[in-house]
Write a protein that holds these residues in place. Structure first.
Motif, PDB file in Angstrom:
ATOM      1  N   GLY A 185      59.423  44.628 -37.019  1.00 21.60           N
ATOM      2  CA  GLY A 185      59.131  45.400 -37.998  1.00 21.60           C
ATOM      3  C   GLY A 185      58.039  46.146 -37.028  1.00 21.60           C
ATOM      4  O   GLY A 185      57.295  45.800 -36.311  1.00 21.60           O
ATOM      5  N   MET A 186      58.217  47.870 -36.721  1.00 22.80           N
ATOM      6  CA  MET A 186      58.066  48.511 -36.418  1.00 22.80           C
ATOM      7  C   MET A 186      56.447  49.644 -36.726  1.00 22.80           C
ATOM      8  O   MET A 186      57.341  50.057 -37.467  1.00 22.80           O
ATOM      9  N   TRP A 187      55.992  49.887 -36.208  1.00 23.99           N
ATOM     10  CA  TRP A 187      54.567  50.928 -37.001  1.00 23.99           C
ATOM     11  C   TRP A 187      55.534  52.804 -36.387  1.00 23.99           C
ATOM     12  O   TRP A 187      56.459  52.035 -35.295  1.00 23.99           O
ATOM     13  N   ALA A 188      55.321  53.290 -36.508  1.00 21.82           N
ATOM     14  CA  ALA A 188      55.831  54.500 -36.158  1.00 21.82           C
ATOM     15  C   ALA A 188      55.188  54.551 -34.056  1.00 21.82           C
ATOM     16  O   ALA A 188      56.244  55.199 -33.687  1.00 21.82           O
ATOM     17  N   ASP A 189      54.054  54.084 -34.296  1.00 17.07           N
ATOM     18  CA  ASP A 189      53.635  54.740 -32.774  1.00 17.07           C
ATOM     19  C   ASP A 189      54.779  52.648 -31.786  1.00 17.07           C
ATOM     20  O   ASP A 189      54.439  52.921 -30.509  1.00 17.07           O
TER      21      ASP A 189
END
Ligand SMILES: [Zn+2]
Length: 218
Positions: A36-40
Motif C-alpha cells: 500500500g502507498m500513500w498518495a505521495d
C-alpha cells in the motif's frame, strides 16, 4: 482488523482504515506481494507474501531497507519511473484501477506478473497487488559473460531494467541474455531499456488501460 493484519505484515495505523474494503483474509493469503502507498507514493503497507518473498530470495534485509514511509519510486529504475509516476497519479486522480503486466525474470525462469493498482478512498493512496501469471524455463539464447563485449567506452555495462538483457558495446542495438549477470550484475552496471521493452512501454503509455498487449516473449 489490525490483529488479523499483524504478524509478518506491516501497516501504518493511519493507513489501515483505507483497507476496509479489502477482506483481511485476501490480504493475508494472497500468494503475490501486495503493498500500500500513500498518495505521495511512500510505503504504508506490506503483506505477508512480501515478507515471505524477501526471506525466500535471501533478502532478509529487505524489510529493514524498506521501512514504512520510504518512497516506492526508489525501487523503480530511472527509464520506467515516469511511466509509473504518470499511471499511479492517474489512478489516484481518476479513482480507477490501473493494470499492468511486466517481466521479472530470474536467471533460470521467465516470469511475468500482473499488477493491479486499486485506488483507495478519497484519493489518499493505492493498494498495489502483484500476481505471478507465467513462469517457465527460459528459451533465450544464452551468451557468456565476456565483459569486453559489453563494457562501453564510458566503462559501464547496461542492463535492460525490464527484461534484464545486456547491451552489446558493438553493435549497441543488440541486447543479449546473460544468466550469470542476472544472478549477479558486474561492477559498474547501469539500467537502460532495450528497444523491445521501450516499444512495450511506449504502447502501454498510449493505451488507455484494459488488457495489455504482450509483445515481449520468453
Ligand atoms: Zn528489455
Amino acid at each position: 482488523m489490525l490483529e488479523s493484519l499483524a504478524g509478518s505484515s506491516a501497516c501504518d495505523p493511519r493507513f489501515e482504515p483505507l483497507l476496509a474494503d479489502f477482506a483481511p483474509s485476501f490480504l493475508q493469503i494472497h500468494a503475490g506481494t501486495i503493498f500500500g502507498m500513500w498518495a505521495d507514493m511512500t510505503l504504508a503497507y506490506t503483506n505477508p507474501a512480501w515478507h515471505r518473498f524477501a526471506k525466500e530470495n535471501g533478502a532478509s534485509e529487505l524489510p529493514a531497507r524498506w521501512p514504512l514511509g520510504r518512497s516506492l519510486l526508489d525501487a523503480v529504475p530511472d527509464p520506467i519511473r515516469p511511466f509509473f509516476v504518470e499511471n499511479y497519479q492517474r489512478c489516484l486522480a481518476e479513482s480507477r484501477p490501473w493494470e499492468h503486466r511486466y517481466e521479472c525474470s530470474s536467471a533460470e525462469a521467465y516470469r511475468q506478473f500482473h499488477m493491479t493498482a486499486f485506488p483507495l478512498p478519497n484519493g489518499e493512496g493505492l493498494l498495489v497487488v502483484h500476481s505471478l501469471v507465467v513462469e517457465l524455463r527460459h528459451r533465450r539464447t544464452e551468451h557468456p559473460p565476456l565483459e569486453e563485449n559489453y563494457r562501453a567506452v564510458n566503462g559501464f555495462i547496461t542492463q535492460c531494467c525490464h527484461c534484464r538483457r545486456v547491451q552489446r558495446a558493438e553493435p549497441s542495438e543488440q541486447w543479449d541474455w546473460i544468466p550469470e549477470w542476472v544472478q549477479a550484475p558486474p561492477v559498474k552496471t547501469s539500467h537502460g531499456i532495450c528497444s523491445m521493452c521501450f516499444s512495450y512501454y511506449s504502447s502501454e503509455r498510449q493505451i488507455d488501460r484494459g488488457e495489455s498487449p504482450l509483445p515481449f516473449s520468453a
